[in-house]
Design a protein around this motif. Structure first.
Motif, PDB file in Angstrom:
ATOM      1  N   ILE A  17       0.854  -1.193   0.000  1.00 50.09           N
ATOM      2  CA  ILE A  17       0.000   0.000   0.000  1.00 50.09           C
ATOM      3  C   ILE A  17       0.885   1.235   0.000  1.00 50.09           C
ATOM      4  N   ILE A  18       0.498   2.193  -0.801  1.00 42.70           N
ATOM      5  CA  ILE A  18       1.188   3.479  -0.743  1.00 42.70           C
ATOM      6  C   ILE A  18       0.233   4.506  -0.164  1.00 42.70           C
ATOM      7  N   VAL A  19       0.584   5.023   0.975  1.00 41.45           N
ATOM      8  CA  VAL A  19      -0.242   6.046   1.608  1.00 41.45           C
ATOM      9  C   VAL A  19       0.524   7.355   1.567  1.00 41.45           C
ATOM     10  N   THR A  20      -0.123   8.381   1.035  1.00 35.79           N
ATOM     11  CA  THR A  20       0.544   9.677   1.072  1.00 35.79           C
ATOM     12  C   THR A  20      -0.130  10.544   2.108  1.00 35.79           C
ATOM     13  N   ALA A  21       0.673  11.254   2.867  1.00 35.07           N
ATOM     14  CA  ALA A  21       0.136  12.039   3.965  1.00 35.07           C
ATOM     15  C   ALA A  21      -0.226  13.450   3.542  1.00 35.07           C
ATOM     16  N   GLY A  22       0.484  13.976   2.550  1.00 36.51           N
ATOM     17  CA  GLY A  22       0.237  15.363   2.168  1.00 36.51           C
ATOM     18  C   GLY A  22      -1.046  15.514   1.378  1.00 36.51           C
ATOM     19  N   ILE A  23      -1.767  16.577   1.661  1.00 32.85           N
ATOM     20  CA  ILE A  23      -3.085  16.741   1.044  1.00 32.85           C
ATOM     21  C   ILE A  23      -2.958  16.940  -0.464  1.00 32.85           C
ATOM     22  N   ILE A  24      -1.860  17.556  -0.899  1.00 32.10           N
ATOM     23  CA  ILE A  24      -1.683  17.793  -2.339  1.00 32.10           C
ATOM     24  C   ILE A  24      -1.611  16.453  -3.078  1.00 32.10           C
ATOM     25  N   ASN A  25      -0.806  15.550  -2.524  1.00 31.92           N
ATOM     26  CA  ASN A  25      -0.707  14.236  -3.153  1.00 31.92           C
ATOM     27  C   ASN A  25      -2.008  13.469  -3.057  1.00 31.92           C
ATOM     28  N   ASN A  26      -2.741  13.674  -1.944  1.00 28.52           N
ATOM     29  CA  ASN A  26      -4.056  13.042  -1.836  1.00 28.52           C
ATOM     30  C   ASN A  26      -4.957  13.489  -2.980  1.00 28.52           C
ATOM     31  N   VAL A  27      -4.925  14.789  -3.244  1.00 35.13           N
ATOM     32  CA  VAL A  27      -5.765  15.326  -4.310  1.00 35.13           C
ATOM     33  C   VAL A  27      -5.330  14.750  -5.659  1.00 35.13           C
ATOM     34  N   ILE A  28      -3.993  14.732  -5.871  1.00 28.40           N
ATOM     35  CA  ILE A  28      -3.486  14.194  -7.135  1.00 28.40           C
ATOM     36  C   ILE A  28      -3.943  12.744  -7.313  1.00 28.40           C
ATOM     37  N   GLU A  29      -3.861  11.978  -6.234  1.00 31.07           N
ATOM     38  CA  GLU A  29      -4.275  10.576  -6.312  1.00 31.07           C
ATOM     39  C   GLU A  29      -5.761  10.440  -6.545  1.00 31.07           C
ATOM     40  N   PHE A  30      -6.511  11.347  -5.920  1.00 33.39           N
ATOM     41  CA  PHE A  30      -7.958  11.318  -6.073  1.00 33.39           C
ATOM     42  C   PHE A  30      -8.341  11.446  -7.547  1.00 33.39           C
ATOM     43  N   PHE A  31      -7.585  12.288  -8.265  1.00 29.55           N
ATOM     44  CA  PHE A  31      -7.873  12.458  -9.693  1.00 29.55           C
ATOM     45  C   PHE A  31      -7.107  11.445 -10.544  1.00 29.55           C
ATOM     46  N   GLY A  32      -6.557  10.446  -9.889  1.00 25.28           N
ATOM     47  CA  GLY A  32      -5.955   9.357 -10.638  1.00 25.28           C
ATOM     48  C   GLY A  32      -4.511   9.577 -11.025  1.00 25.28           C
ATOM     49  N   GLY A  33      -3.874  10.644 -10.485  1.00 24.60           N
ATOM     50  CA  GLY A  33      -2.476  10.883 -10.806  1.00 24.60           C
ATOM     51  C   GLY A  33      -1.550  10.121  -9.880  1.00 24.60           C
ATOM     52  N   LYS A  34      -0.285  10.194 -10.200  1.00 25.31           N
ATOM     53  CA  LYS A  34       0.709   9.547  -9.350  1.00 25.31           C
ATOM     54  C   LYS A  34       1.220  10.552  -8.332  1.00 25.31           C
ATOM     55  N   PRO A  35       1.381  10.175  -7.080  1.00 27.65           N
ATOM     56  CA  PRO A  35       1.917  11.117  -6.096  1.00 27.65           C
ATOM     57  C   PRO A  35       3.316  11.586  -6.502  1.00 27.65           C
ATOM     58  N   VAL A  36       3.590  12.825  -6.218  1.00 31.27           N
ATOM     59  CA  VAL A  36       4.876  13.410  -6.576  1.00 31.27           C
ATOM     60  C   VAL A  36       5.698  13.589  -5.317  1.00 31.27           C
ATOM     61  N   ASN A  37       6.963  13.270  -5.422  1.00 31.39           N
ATOM     62  CA  ASN A  37       7.863  13.537  -4.307  1.00 31.39           C
ATOM     63  C   ASN A  37       8.250  15.004  -4.370  1.00 31.39           C
ATOM     64  N   TRP A  38       7.520  15.816  -3.588  1.00 34.65           N
ATOM     65  CA  TRP A  38       7.687  17.263  -3.719  1.00 34.65           C
ATOM     66  C   TRP A  38       8.954  17.767  -3.032  1.00 34.65           C
ATOM     67  N   ILE A  39       9.085  17.382  -1.754  1.00 38.54           N
ATOM     68  CA  ILE A  39      10.140  18.035  -0.982  1.00 38.54           C
ATOM     69  C   ILE A  39      10.994  17.059  -0.190  1.00 38.54           C
ATOM     70  N   ASN A  40      10.695  15.790  -0.300  1.00 38.19           N
ATOM     71  CA  ASN A  40      11.380  14.855   0.589  1.00 38.19           C
ATOM     72  C   ASN A  40      12.655  14.312  -0.037  1.00 38.19           C
ATOM     73  N   TYR A  41      13.220  13.343   0.639  1.00 40.95           N
ATOM     74  CA  TYR A  41      14.455  12.708   0.202  1.00 40.95           C
ATOM     75  C   TYR A  41      14.312  12.231  -1.241  1.00 40.95           C
ATOM     76  N   GLY A  42      15.231  12.642  -2.084  1.00 40.23           N
ATOM     77  CA  GLY A  42      15.198  12.187  -3.462  1.00 40.23           C
ATOM     78  C   GLY A  42      14.306  12.993  -4.381  1.00 40.23           C
ATOM     79  N   SER A  43      13.745  14.095  -3.891  1.00 44.47           N
ATOM     80  CA  SER A  43      12.867  14.891  -4.756  1.00 44.47           C
ATOM     81  C   SER A  43      13.688  15.643  -5.792  1.00 44.47           C
TER      82      SER A  43
END
Lengths: 314, 370
Positions: free
Chosen positions: A143-169
């Motif tokens: 399971i991939i759970v994203t905590a940030g609301i932006i990624n939640n929204v992206i996932e809601f619309f069927g997109g892939k979560p983006v590594n915005w600011i974390n390790y490896g972004s």
């Protein structure tokens, strides 16, 4: 007789302000110029009796620094993106606010709230919104759970979560977050100024435009924008000046590392560079960088003023 | 294009919500403005004349009633689609545009089959500028123009799209006295040349009388009288109209009709028939007095103002409602009116009787000089 007495009085009344300005503004400027011209100047070493060679060595070193070039690029990129975007958005919002009657005051307050909120606090909220910390990669059920609301929204619309600011972004992702954050942060002040400008435009010009059968878009570009141009110029010029001094917003999101955990300093800015030099006890280098920044802001502002001479209708 | 106003009414809601008092700005206005005429809407401030103009323009919506341009009902039509030209009281020239850009602006908004090429637009703008004689000023900004020049630009901007109707809101009020005279001639000339049905609003009766084909006198939202300027002046419907038109203003006396005699105070001035006995207000135009040693009306002169062709005699009379009675007399009469009493006879067609209560005109016939 009377005049000289008056003059004496005037100086007396001005004295407190003059003293404060001398101590906190004029002297630091003079001192910055002095320190920038003493190669490798450090307050600590100076106190220890060291002497420094006079010359432009600090400036040469600053320009040769790879970090400095990176800082300059980050700063310029942020300015070039955020000032036009925030100005245009602020203009649209101000026009929209100006054209609605009910709830105008309430909405105005809502749009103004970010202005009275601490930018570090806002940065932390944004960091949480863009976060993916708390994600579970490769657990039993994959399971991939994203905590940030932006990624939640992206996932809601069927997109892939983006590594915005974390390790490896990526740098792109980092900059996107910064641009969104700075634009959002810059909006309230600009909306306030532009709304004030809109409300001072004589309504009769709009009536005249109606009589002249001007379509809405034409009224906006040919009447509203030109009549608002003094405010727009003010907002753009102060926007660029503020943009070149960008620092706290980066700290707000990325912390003092000025970058994602794996690439500290990637998003550092000019002001960040100056602070770094100071904390490295190299006041000479910091002063040289500060003067370079001053020069850049001066040139950009002069260009702005030159452009606005042709485009602004006072 | 004729304009028909049918039962036109505008009610403004009260500013103070508690009292709930509405303001009736225009009350049941009926009028058919003939095609190609210049109409002056005239009245003191607050009489609803500007509101009427703005309703014709569509910038204000009538509370009830209908507006027709020709045979088309335009009541619900927005300003943009009415094809009118409007000159605002303070001109509302776009300050950031040059004179040329100001005049071109309405043309650039034309759509569909009315769309013009750049050259056509420039030609039309030039033509409009020439009509109002500002073709030398095309590259100036409005702030670099005098009031009179700005006013011409505003007229040019209104005319350039060849509107069906031209509306002018107090077009001369911001001009100095000399320019005002000159500009009103100009407006008359332009209107005649273009033949556009024109409505203009003014509180200056002289202005309205001098250039209008017809005037509409209004008071507190109600039309008092409509007619040709001279007719309205010679035949006022009521005391308000009589007082409002004419400089110097009409002299009003307290009078009464008793047994076919009109008395001003105790002096019998005229034998009248057709007017019922009772108290009346008597209006006498300043030019209605004739010096006549045997005349029935005696006044005590205060001073004589020489105006060249005429002299204006300021005197008092016990029955006068105004503190002064002003009469205008041909300077050739050569009479010495420095002191004592001066006696007048009255030109009957310059004398009007009005009802004390309603102010309405009371018709009468003159039997003979009293």
């Amino acid at each position: 007789m009377v005049e000289s007495k008056q003059q004496w009085k005037a100086w007396l009344y001005l004295a407190p302000a003059i003293v404060l300005l001398m101590v906190f503004t004029v002297w630091p400027i003079v001192n910055t110029v002095r320190m920038s011209l003493l190669e490798g100047y450090s307050g600590l070493k100076a106190a220890g009796g060291a002497t420094f060679q006079f010359g432009f060595g600090n400036f040469e070193k600053v320009i040769q620094y790879r970090r400095f070039v990176q800082c300059l690029r980050n700063t310029v990129l942020l300015c070039v993106w955020t000032v036009p975007i925030s100005t245009f958005l602020a203009l649209l919002i101000a026009v929209a606010l100006n054209s609605i009657k009910p709830l105008q005051k309430a909405l105005q307050t809502i749009f103004f709230l970010p202005y009275v909120t601490n930018s570090i606090a806002i940065g932390m909220v944004f960091a949480a919104m863009f976060n993916i910390v708390g994600s579970f990669y490769g657990t039993q059920n994959e399971i991939i759970v994203t905590a940030g609301i932006i990624n939640n929204v992206i996932e809601f619309f069927g997109g892939k979560p983006v590594n915005w600011i974390n390790y490896g972004s990526s740098y792109m992702a980092n900059m996107t977050v910064m641009i969104v954050y700075i634009v959002w942060n810059a909006l309230p002040f600009k909306i306030l100024i532009l709304l004030g400008g809109l409300q001072s435009i004589n309504k009769q010009y709009y009536e005249a435009a109606k009589v002249d059968s001007a379509p809405r878009s034409r009224v906006f570009w040919r009447i509203t924008v030109p009549l608002l141009s003094p405010m727009l110029a003010y907002v753009i010029i102060t926007g660029f000046i503020g943009g070149f001094k960008e620092y706290t917003s980066i700290v707000g999101i990325f912390g003092e590392k000025m970058g994602p955990p794996d690439d500290a300093g990637r998003l550092n800015t000019m002001v960040g560079f100056i602070y770094d030099s100071l904390s490295a006890n190299n006041q000479g280098r910091a002063s040289a960088a500060a003067l370079i920044l001053f020069g850049i802001i001066l040139v950009v502002t002069l260009i702005n003023l030159q452009v606005s001479k042709k485009r602004v209708h006072y | 294009m004729k304009i028909v106003l049918q039962n036109l009414t505008k009610i403004f809601p009260s500013r103070n919500k508690k009292s709930g008092e509405e303001v009736v700005a225009v009350n049941n206005f009926n009028f058919e403005i003939p095609d190609g005429k210049l109409i002056g809407l005239l009245g003191p401030s607050g009489c609803g004349k500007s509101t009427t103009l703005y309703m014709i323009s569509g910038l204000q919506k009538p509370s009830s009633g209908r507006i027709f341009f020709g045979d088309d009902d335009v009541t619900e039509l927005s300003t943009e689609n009415r094809g009118i030209g409007l000159v605002f009281q303070n001109y509302a020239l776009y300050p950031h545009m040059t004179v040329k850009q100001n005049i071109l602006f309405p043309l650039q908004n034309l759509k569909g089959k009315d769309k013009l090429t750049k050259e056509q637009m420039l030609d039309r703008a030039q033509e409009a500028a020439r009509l109002v004689q500002i073709d030398q000023l095309l590259d100036r900004k409005p702030s670099e123009l005098s009031g009179g020049q700005q006013q011409r630009v505003a007229i040019a901007r209104a005319l350039v799209k060849m509107p069906k109707v031209l509306l002018l809101d107090e077009p001369l009020s911001n001009l100095d006295a000399r320019l005002r005279l000159q500009t009103r001639e100009e407006i008359r000339r332009i209107q005649k040349e273009t033949g556009i049905t024109t409505v203009f609003v003014t509180h200056d009766q002289e202005e309205a009388m001098s250039i209008s084909d017809m005037i509409v006198v209004m008071k507190l939202g109600v039309v008092q009288q409509i007619g040709k300027p001279q007719e309205v002046y010679d035949d006022p419907a009521n005391l308000f109209v009589a007082k409002f038109l004419g400089t110097p203003p009409i002299n009003v006396f307290r009078g009464s009709v008793r047994a076919g005699q009109l008395y001003l105070g105790e002096e019998a001035v005229l034998k009248v028939s057709g007017a019922p006995d009772g108290d009346v207000d008597v209006g006498i135009r300043p030019e209605g007095f004739l010096l006549d040693p045997q005349g029935p009306l005696s006044c005590s002169p205060l001073n004589v103002e020489v105006m060249g062709r005429d002299v204006s005699v300021v005197s008092t009379h016990p029955a006068s409602e105004n503190p002064m009675v002003r009469s205008i007399i041909n300077a050739d009469s050569g009479a010495d009116i420095s002191s004592g009493t001066v006696r007048y006879s009255i030109k009957p067609h310059k004398l009007f009787l009005f009802d004390r209560e309603s102010g309405k005109r009371i018709p009468f016939e003159v039997k003979q000089h009293g």
